[in-house]
Design a protein around this motif. Structure first.
Motif, short mmCIF file in Angstrom:
data_model
loop_
_atom_site.label_atom_id
_atom_site.label_comp_id
_atom_site.label_asym_id
_atom_site.label_seq_id
_atom_site.Cartn_x
_atom_site.Cartn_y
_atom_site.Cartn_z
N THR A 24 7.49 10.52 11.88
CA THR A 24 8.26 9.35 11.44
C THR A 24 7.31 8.26 10.97
O THR A 24 6.36 7.91 11.70
CB THR A 24 9.14 8.80 12.58
N CYS A 25 7.56 7.75 9.77
CA CYS A 25 6.82 6.60 9.25
C CYS A 25 7.76 5.41 9.16
O CYS A 25 8.84 5.53 8.55
CB CYS A 25 6.23 6.89 7.88
N GLY A 26 7.34 4.28 9.76
CA GLY A 26 8.17 3.07 9.71
C GLY A 26 7.43 1.90 9.10
O GLY A 26 6.26 2.01 8.73
N GLN A 27 8.10 0.78 8.99
CA GLN A 27 7.60 -0.44 8.36
C GLN A 27 7.39 -0.21 6.86
O GLN A 27 6.35 -0.59 6.30
CB GLN A 27 6.27 -0.91 9.02
N LEU A 28 8.39 0.37 6.20
CA LEU A 28 8.28 0.70 4.78
C LEU A 28 9.19 -0.19 3.93
O LEU A 28 10.12 -0.82 4.41
CB LEU A 28 8.67 2.16 4.54
N LYS A 29 8.89 -0.20 2.64
CA LYS A 29 9.77 -0.78 1.64
C LYS A 29 9.75 0.14 0.42
O LYS A 29 8.88 1.00 0.29
CB LYS A 29 9.35 -2.19 1.25
N GLU A 30 10.70 -0.05 -0.46
CA GLU A 30 10.78 0.75 -1.70
C GLU A 30 10.62 2.25 -1.42
O GLU A 30 9.84 2.95 -2.08
CB GLU A 30 9.71 0.28 -2.70
N VAL A 31 11.37 2.72 -0.45
CA VAL A 31 11.34 4.15 -0.11
C VAL A 31 11.79 4.96 -1.33
O VAL A 31 12.83 4.69 -1.92
CB VAL A 31 12.25 4.44 1.10
N CYS A 32 10.99 5.97 -1.70
CA CYS A 32 11.27 6.72 -2.93
C CYS A 32 11.56 8.19 -2.68
O CYS A 32 11.34 9.03 -3.56
CB CYS A 32 10.11 6.57 -3.91
N VAL A 33 12.04 8.52 -1.49
CA VAL A 33 12.42 9.89 -1.18
C VAL A 33 13.85 9.88 -0.67
O VAL A 33 14.40 8.83 -0.31
CB VAL A 33 11.49 10.53 -0.12
N ALA A 34 14.46 11.07 -0.63
CA ALA A 34 15.86 11.19 -0.19
C ALA A 34 15.98 12.33 0.81
O ALA A 34 15.15 13.25 0.84
CB ALA A 34 16.77 11.44 -1.39
N GLN A 35 17.01 12.27 1.62
CA GLN A 35 17.26 13.30 2.61
C GLN A 35 17.39 14.67 1.93
O GLN A 35 18.06 14.82 0.91
CB GLN A 35 18.54 13.00 3.38
N GLY A 36 16.72 15.68 2.52
CA GLY A 36 16.76 17.03 1.97
C GLY A 36 15.66 17.32 0.97
O GLY A 36 15.45 18.48 0.61
N THR B 113 0.84 -1.19 0.00
CA THR B 113 0.00 0.00 0.00
C THR B 113 0.88 1.25 0.00
O THR B 113 1.84 1.32 0.77
CB THR B 113 -0.91 0.02 1.24
N PRO B 114 0.58 2.25 -0.84
CA PRO B 114 1.39 3.48 -0.83
C PRO B 114 1.24 4.20 0.51
O PRO B 114 0.15 4.28 1.08
CB PRO B 114 0.79 4.32 -1.96
N VAL B 115 2.37 4.75 1.00
CA VAL B 115 2.38 5.51 2.25
C VAL B 115 2.60 6.97 1.89
O VAL B 115 3.58 7.32 1.21
CB VAL B 115 3.48 5.01 3.21
N ALA B 116 1.69 7.86 2.35
CA ALA B 116 1.70 9.26 1.93
C ALA B 116 2.31 10.16 3.00
O ALA B 116 2.23 9.88 4.21
CB ALA B 116 0.29 9.74 1.62
N ALA B 117 2.92 11.27 2.55
CA ALA B 117 3.38 12.30 3.48
C ALA B 117 2.15 12.91 4.14
O ALA B 117 1.21 13.33 3.45
CB ALA B 117 4.17 13.36 2.73
N PRO B 118 2.09 12.99 5.46
CA PRO B 118 0.88 13.48 6.13
C PRO B 118 0.67 14.98 5.98
O PRO B 118 -0.44 15.48 6.19
CB PRO B 118 1.13 13.12 7.60
N ALA B 119 1.73 15.73 5.63
CA ALA B 119 1.65 17.18 5.44
C ALA B 119 2.83 17.61 4.58
O ALA B 119 3.71 16.78 4.27
CB ALA B 119 1.66 17.88 6.80
N ASN B 120 2.86 18.87 4.21
CA ASN B 120 4.05 19.37 3.53
C ASN B 120 5.27 19.13 4.44
O ASN B 120 5.22 19.41 5.64
CB ASN B 120 3.93 20.88 3.25
N ALA B 121 6.34 18.63 3.85
CA ALA B 121 7.45 18.21 4.70
C ALA B 121 8.77 18.26 3.95
O ALA B 121 8.82 18.28 2.72
CB ALA B 121 7.20 16.79 5.21
N ARG B 122 9.84 18.28 4.73
CA ARG B 122 11.20 18.11 4.20
C ARG B 122 11.79 16.87 4.85
O ARG B 122 11.67 16.67 6.06
CB ARG B 122 12.07 19.33 4.53
N ILE B 123 12.42 16.02 4.05
CA ILE B 123 12.96 14.76 4.57
C ILE B 123 14.22 15.04 5.38
O ILE B 123 15.21 15.55 4.86
CB ILE B 123 13.26 13.78 3.43
#
Length: 251
Positions: free
Chosen positions: A195-207, A161-171
């Motif tokens: 913080t969101c945990g229990q993820l796979k195929e993370v598609c974001v990067a720091q910053g 299931t896709p996991v969404a950013a809960p609000a505008n955010a910076r990683i």
């Protein structure tokens, strides 16, 4: 007696011949000297050019190497005023860097990290809450078969299931640990983090900057700490580094 006379004649003849030979050599030397005097005499020393000639023979290229003429030209140059297009381009560069690959150019101006106590955010995934937030008392963890405090909530979900950013955010961080698996830490603004945990195929990067609802990654199989609870997303919120109940901020 006769022989002595002959010998004397021979000696005199030899002397006469010697004198004639010397005179001939001297005469020849004089002729050569006279002929040289009539011609153009070559100065054996190298003539140095006069200062005026040096100034005339100096080329523009030589002057440029010295740097003086270039310095005068550069000091006289006038920098043209930037065009409106150039100004607009410079203004947009900051937004492009802020948004990076996440929000995109069009959303950069609207991407404001200004989360507050009155703000409300969307759920990272839709599902039942398997374990509530509880830092003032312990709750039971079925997999661990023990009671302990829970700094976040555990939301039921399905794998992939896709996991969404809960609000505008910076990683702020992308990492992994044994308990909550792969996780993403987000800065929501005003010292709020999520913080969101229990993820796979993370598609974001720091910053990277993300808009609310943009995908962070996908739900993974649960770690061994949540095998009985089942597939889930671990969600934690903090304000000024102190945990808060995420349900107080959910829509």
């Amino acid at each position: 007696m006769k022989e002595k006379v002959n010998q004397m004649l021979k000696d005199k003849l030899f002397l006469v011949m010697l004198v004639l030979g010397l005179l001939t050599i001297v005469a020849a030397a004089g002729v050569i000297t006279v002929q040289r005097g009539k011609g153009t005499e070559t100065n054996p020393y190298l003539e140095m050019p006069q200062p005026e000639m040096i100034a005339q023979e100096t080329t523009p290229e030589t002057a440029q190497v010295a740097g003086a003429s270039d310095a005068v030209k550069d000091s006289q140059k006038v920098t043209p005023a930037p065009t409106k297009a150039a100004v607009a381009k410079n203004e947009n560069q900051g937004n492009d860097l802020a948004a990076e690959a996440g929000a995109g150019k069009d959303a950069a101006d609207a991407l404001v990290l200004n989360f507050s106590d009155a703000s409300r955010m969307q759920w990272p995934v839709r599902g039942n809450v398997l374990l509530d937030y509880s830092m003032d008392q312990t709750i039971y963890f079925p997999t661990l078969d023990q009671y302990k405090c829970n700094p976040g909530i555990v939301i039921q979900s399905d794998v992939s299931t896709p996991v969404a950013a809960p609000a505008n955010a910076r990683i702020l961080e992308v990492g992994s640990n044994e308990e909550i698996g792969n996780y993403v830490v987000m800065d929501l603004g005003n010292e709020y983090t999520a913080t969101c945990g229990q993820l796979k195929e993370v598609c974001v990067a720091q910053g990277e900057y993300l808009k609310e609802g943009q995908t962070l990654g996908y739900v993974s199989e649960p770690t061994k700490y949540y095998s009985v609870e089942g597939v889930n997303v671990f969600f934690e919120m903090k304000h000024q580094d102190k945990t808060v109940d995420p349900l107080d901020y959910m829509q």
